[in-house]
Design an enzyme around this catalytic site. Structure first.
Site, mmCIF file in Angstrom:
data_model
loop_
_atom_site.group_PDB
_atom_site.id
_atom_site.type_symbol
_atom_site.label_atom_id
_atom_site.label_comp_id
_atom_site.label_asym_id
_atom_site.label_seq_id
_atom_site.Cartn_x
_atom_site.Cartn_y
_atom_site.Cartn_z
ATOM 1 N N ARG A 31 32.288 48.756 33.808
ATOM 2 C CA ARG A 31 33.405 48.902 34.867
ATOM 3 C C ARG A 31 33.984 47.485 35.121
ATOM 4 N NH1 ARG A 31 33.535 46.390 40.312
ATOM 5 N NH2 ARG A 31 34.781 47.565 41.349
ATOM 6 N N VAL A 32 35.249 47.702 35.155
ATOM 7 C CA VAL A 32 35.977 46.484 35.563
ATOM 8 C C VAL A 32 36.712 46.774 36.846
ATOM 9 C CG1 VAL A 32 38.009 45.085 34.895
ATOM 10 C CG2 VAL A 32 36.731 46.072 33.050
ATOM 11 N N GLY A 33 36.476 45.898 37.686
ATOM 12 C CA GLY A 33 37.023 45.885 39.182
ATOM 13 C C GLY A 33 38.622 45.119 39.081
ATOM 14 N N ASP A 34 38.837 44.670 40.257
ATOM 15 C CA ASP A 34 40.214 44.040 40.675
ATOM 16 C C ASP A 34 40.256 42.637 40.023
ATOM 17 O OD1 ASP A 34 38.465 43.619 42.804
ATOM 18 O OD2 ASP A 34 40.546 42.814 43.823
ATOM 19 N N THR B 118 38.776 40.042 47.615
ATOM 20 C CA THR B 118 37.378 40.468 47.521
ATOM 21 C C THR B 118 37.152 41.798 48.342
ATOM 22 O OG1 THR B 118 35.476 40.054 48.174
ATOM 23 C CG2 THR B 118 36.951 38.968 49.568
ATOM 24 N N THR C 60 32.287 38.665 45.488
ATOM 25 C CA THR C 60 33.313 37.893 44.704
ATOM 26 C C THR C 60 33.495 36.753 45.250
ATOM 27 O OG1 THR C 60 34.277 40.088 44.469
ATOM 28 C CG2 THR C 60 35.632 38.280 43.821
ATOM 29 N N GLY D 28 37.144 46.964 44.748
ATOM 30 C CA GLY D 28 37.758 46.966 43.634
ATOM 31 C C GLY D 28 38.935 47.913 43.156
#
Lengths: 371, 371
Positions: B265-268, B288, B237, B291
């Site tokens: 997929r969606v991370g933070d 980073t 990240t 997530g």
């Protein structure tokens, strides 16, 4: 289950019997009780006492609260028939969740069941009643969180899913991810055999009329109804929070978003921390309102932090966030919240919010307008 | 700009000249200075004093910090050439942001510029260097937030966008939404003429090899390199936080996600509150790490709340969240953070984090490993 031993020995009111609760889960001071026990119950000496104790555990009250969206909901624009329909739908959703809690079921299951009930009702902007996007589609978001272990699941921009909240649950339980969106979330839904429905299922005439109205003015609008005689604006979202007999809390939220919204817009509903948050230490929260403001204010987690870091009560934390902080930035809406003690708050800064709550020791409450 | 008047009258160090700052923005007590002024400067009497005062404003220090991902980054597995390449890239990104801050530019612009520089470098998992998804695509997420007014923008699961951070900026500046994802975000990108690049642009051999390796074991893995001799795991990240001369802070984050991740997929990274948060009152944070844990912990806003509600320093808040709370739930990673006073923290609980920082009154710092 036999309560007679409890009753005959005058156990404190919060002590009941359960065949499943192991002894080690009980706080020591709570199960060191004045005896002797009734020999006829088949318990004698130390061994007998241990057997009885293993049948005793602390039974908290259970609690559940739900919402069906906030906004410009005025008594003057409501017919008695419509009001009754909303109240019945809210009552059914509470019943769906309560039936699980009553049996000692988990708060996360009660939250899912209550939200499924609201998603299946065309009155609310979620599931079947989801509003139309600009492209005439239905894009739905949902999330839920377990206050016991902070596990969570969320989906955004999913289409043709009958119950987005159950897909969010599957992301939590059956994937290594927390948040899935769009086509990828659809693929995941197929893999886990989620229930899909054709476009027809989601067609609700009122929603279609809302889109046509919004397209005329090219405005992105909330879940609203506009007629010649009245203007009604609703932040159509549904949600539930619950406390179970084991002392665990959970929260969930589901929405069809905004009428005429640009394809791909994500509001606060699937955002853990903004639209949904649960933590046994503090509270379970489900929001409904103008999502952009709720995201920027990290509303749900803000309430949790005010409780955890400032030591505020649930009520005080809710008041600050909903009635002060959100109002100052123009964030219209509301939320439902409860804590592990069973305190329930249903604050909103709009004209109304479809809401209901039930505690094991209280009567059902249903509200629509400001009281 | 002429500093001679400042110098000749021994103004406090934090007072400098600016032709643009209007008088009304200055705290009264700061610009009531002992006079007389030098008549040769063309300032006489009350009128002259007013003219001079209008050229004086409080110049804070500026500050910027960036990261290029955290993870198992070990000196033993690094070649001098590779290390030099990373350090040069970090230095370039700092320079891109600093050049804006030096001229009195806005922190949000500096954050965007620094992240664009990192996105354009194939070494980092964002933009050009984004990892491959399970389907051999590149799905990128980004977000940024302005601490001055809490405005924010975010995109998730966008493809073929050269600089996702600039698309997030456009969502903030040019749409009525905060968060857009997938195909809808792509459409928005076309509408605002965002820079698209063909698939070839995003092809990096090392990333392709990573996918093949991950596909063999069917594992969803971080931005990592696995060879026979070493195992390196990176949470790829990039991010930046900045404080400008006007005292405003901002934060931004951008990522290519996880190699072999399921489509969608969606991370933070695009989640305001989790991967990115900025508020002039407290801090600007870019995260980073793994997530899913960062979402469940609402990491970025947690640091802000610990400062606002518990009165903790930036350092103490960072220590609690990164070195204690995240460690306890297995959330590997790190973050960069700064506050409006120019304090900078770069904590991580992994073996290393590509990081760099620069303050107007300090030398450039570049770090890779644990020191």
């Amino acid at each position: 289950m036999d309560n007679s031993i409890c009753q005959s020995h005058r156990l404190p009111l919060n002590l009941r019997l359960s065949p499943n609760k192991p002894l080690r889960h009980m706080p020591r001071q709570k199960w060191r009780l004045p005896l002797p026990f009734d020999k006829s119950s088949g318990t004698e000496g130390r061994k007998g006492i241990r057997i009885i104790y293993s049948y005793i555990y602390i039974m908290n009250s259970y609690a559940i609260a739900i919402h069906g969206g906030a906004g410009t909901i005025l008594k003057s624009t409501m017919t008695p028939e419509k009001e009754l329909a909303y109240k019945t739908a809210l009552q059914n959703a509470i019943a769906a969740g309560e039936s699980i809690l009553q049996k000692g079921g988990r708060s996360i299951d009660a939250v899912e069941a209550a939200i499924r009930s609201l998603e299946d009702c065309p009155l609310f902007n979620a599931g079947k009643g989801a509003v139309f996007t600009h492209d005439g589609k239905h894009e739905m978001d949902a999330s839920l969180m377990n206050g016991k272990d902070l596990t969570a699941g969320a989906v955004a921009a999913v289409q043709n899913i009958k119950n987005p909240i159950s897909l969010a649950r599957a992301v939590m339980d059956k994937s290594e991810h927390v948040f899935m969106s769009g086509a990828g979330a659809q693929e995941f839904a197929k893999k886990i055999n989620a229930e899909f429905m054709p476009d027809d299922y989601f067609f609700v005439q009122q929603r279609y009329d809302q889109l046509q109205e919004a397209l005329k003015t090219d405005s992105v609008v909330m879940d609203h109804t506009v007629s010649k005689d009245n203007k009604e604006k609703k932040f159509g979202t549904v949600g539930a929070v619950a406390l179970d007999l084991h002392g665990n809390i959970a929260a969930g939220t589901s929405t069809g978003g905004m009428t005429n919204k640009k394809h791909g817009r994500v509001g606060d509903t699937p955002i853990i921390g903004s639209g949904t948050y649960a933590n046994n230490k503090t509270c379970a929260v489900s929001c409904t309102g103008h999502g952009e403001f709720f995201i920027r204010s990290v509303v749900a987690y803000d309430i949790s932090c005010l409780m955890e870091y400032k030591g505020l009560s649930l009520k005080k934390a809710c008041d600050i966030v909903v009635m002060d902080k959100l109002v100052k930035i123009g964030g219209e809406g509301g939320l439902i919240a409860l804590d592990a003690k069973g305190n329930i708050e249903l604050p909103f800064n709009s004209d109304g919010m479809y809401r209901a709550s039930k505690r094991s020791d209280q009567d059902l409450f249903i509200g629509i307008y400001k009281d």
